[in-house]
Motif scaffolding. Structure first.
Motif, mmCIF file in Angstrom:
data_model
loop_
_atom_site.group_PDB
_atom_site.id
_atom_site.type_symbol
_atom_site.label_atom_id
_atom_site.label_comp_id
_atom_site.label_asym_id
_atom_site.label_seq_id
_atom_site.Cartn_x
_atom_site.Cartn_y
_atom_site.Cartn_z
ATOM 1 N N GLY A 83 0.819 -1.209 0.000
ATOM 2 C CA GLY A 83 0.000 0.000 0.000
ATOM 3 C C GLY A 83 0.853 1.259 0.000
ATOM 4 O O GLY A 83 0.588 2.206 -0.743
ATOM 5 N N ASN A 84 1.895 1.271 0.829
ATOM 6 C CA ASN A 84 2.790 2.427 0.875
ATOM 7 C C ASN A 84 3.638 2.535 -0.393
ATOM 8 O O ASN A 84 4.001 3.626 -0.820
ATOM 9 N N TYR A 85 3.949 1.389 -1.003
ATOM 10 C CA TYR A 85 4.660 1.386 -2.289
ATOM 11 C C TYR A 85 3.805 2.076 -3.353
ATOM 12 O O TYR A 85 4.283 2.919 -4.100
ATOM 13 N N LYS A 86 2.520 1.721 -3.407
ATOM 14 C CA LYS A 86 1.621 2.346 -4.379
ATOM 15 C C LYS A 86 1.504 3.846 -4.129
ATOM 16 O O LYS A 86 1.506 4.646 -5.068
ATOM 17 N N ALA A 87 1.425 4.242 -2.860
ATOM 18 C CA ALA A 87 1.350 5.669 -2.525
ATOM 19 C C ALA A 87 2.650 6.376 -2.915
ATOM 20 O O ALA A 87 2.623 7.507 -3.406
ATOM 21 N N TRP A 88 3.791 5.726 -2.721
ATOM 22 C CA TRP A 88 5.076 6.302 -3.102
ATOM 23 C C TRP A 88 5.135 6.491 -4.617
ATOM 24 O O TRP A 88 5.550 7.553 -5.099
ATOM 25 N N ARG A 95 4.906 4.882 -12.405
ATOM 26 C CA ARG A 95 4.007 3.740 -12.528
ATOM 27 C C ARG A 95 4.827 2.523 -12.944
ATOM 28 O O ARG A 95 5.870 2.675 -13.575
ATOM 29 N N PRO A 96 4.349 1.319 -12.595
ATOM 30 C CA PRO A 96 5.080 0.116 -13.012
ATOM 31 C C PRO A 96 5.010 -0.049 -14.528
ATOM 32 O O PRO A 96 4.071 0.417 -15.165
ATOM 33 N N VAL A 97 5.994 -0.709 -15.103
ATOM 34 C CA VAL A 97 5.984 -1.012 -16.527
ATOM 35 C C VAL A 97 4.914 -2.063 -16.779
ATOM 36 O O VAL A 97 4.843 -3.076 -16.086
ATOM 37 N N GLU A 98 4.060 -1.809 -17.750
ATOM 38 C CA GLU A 98 2.988 -2.743 -18.084
ATOM 39 C C GLU A 98 3.536 -3.906 -18.901
ATOM 40 O O GLU A 98 4.535 -3.777 -19.602
#
Length: 130
Positions: A83-88, A95-98
């Motif tokens: 959750g904190n990774y997504k907020a970071w 954003r992560p590479v798709e």
């Protein structure tokens, strides 16, 4: 060849290594701390990836700006959960590479750039700037 998980109790290092089924050791020296022992871990395959405290989150921490005072950075450094990774990521505008997305350097349309450069050059010549 199967992929085996290993964990060092001395430094906490985790590794995934390939070994033939008949030749996988139960333990080996840890290359990370050079004093501990990597021991084979029995895991449920990829099911461990679903844990909140995923081991790969520690790798992400190596690229986080540790001197930043931004709340999303401080929270992620203090408590590295998904959750904190997504907020970071969101706070940093990342954003992560798709899947299937091209990685590395972007593709450049060199012909279009060349034409734009020629056009600009001739416009500057006509206007007397060159």
């Amino acid at each position: 060849m199967p992929l085996y998980d290993f964990h060092c109790e001395a430094c906490g290092h985790e590794a995934e290594l390939l070994f033939p089924i008949s030749a996988c050791p139960e333990s080996m020296p840890c290359e990370e701390c050079q004093g501990g022992t990597l021991r084979k871990v029995i895991s449920l395959g990829r099911a461990s990836v679903l844990r909140e405290e995923a081991p790969w989150l520690r790798d992400v921490l190596t690229v986080v700006d540790k001197d930043s005072n931004a709340p999303h950075v401080r929270q992620f450094l203090q408590d590295p959960t998904r959750g904190n990774y997504k907020a970071w990521l969101q706070g940093e505008g990342l954003r992560p590479v798709e899947s299937g997305e091209r990685q590395g350097r972007p593709t450049v349309d060199r012909a279009r750039l060349r034409e734009a450069g020629k056009r600009r050059f001739f416009e500057q010549c006509r206007s007397g700037r060159i």
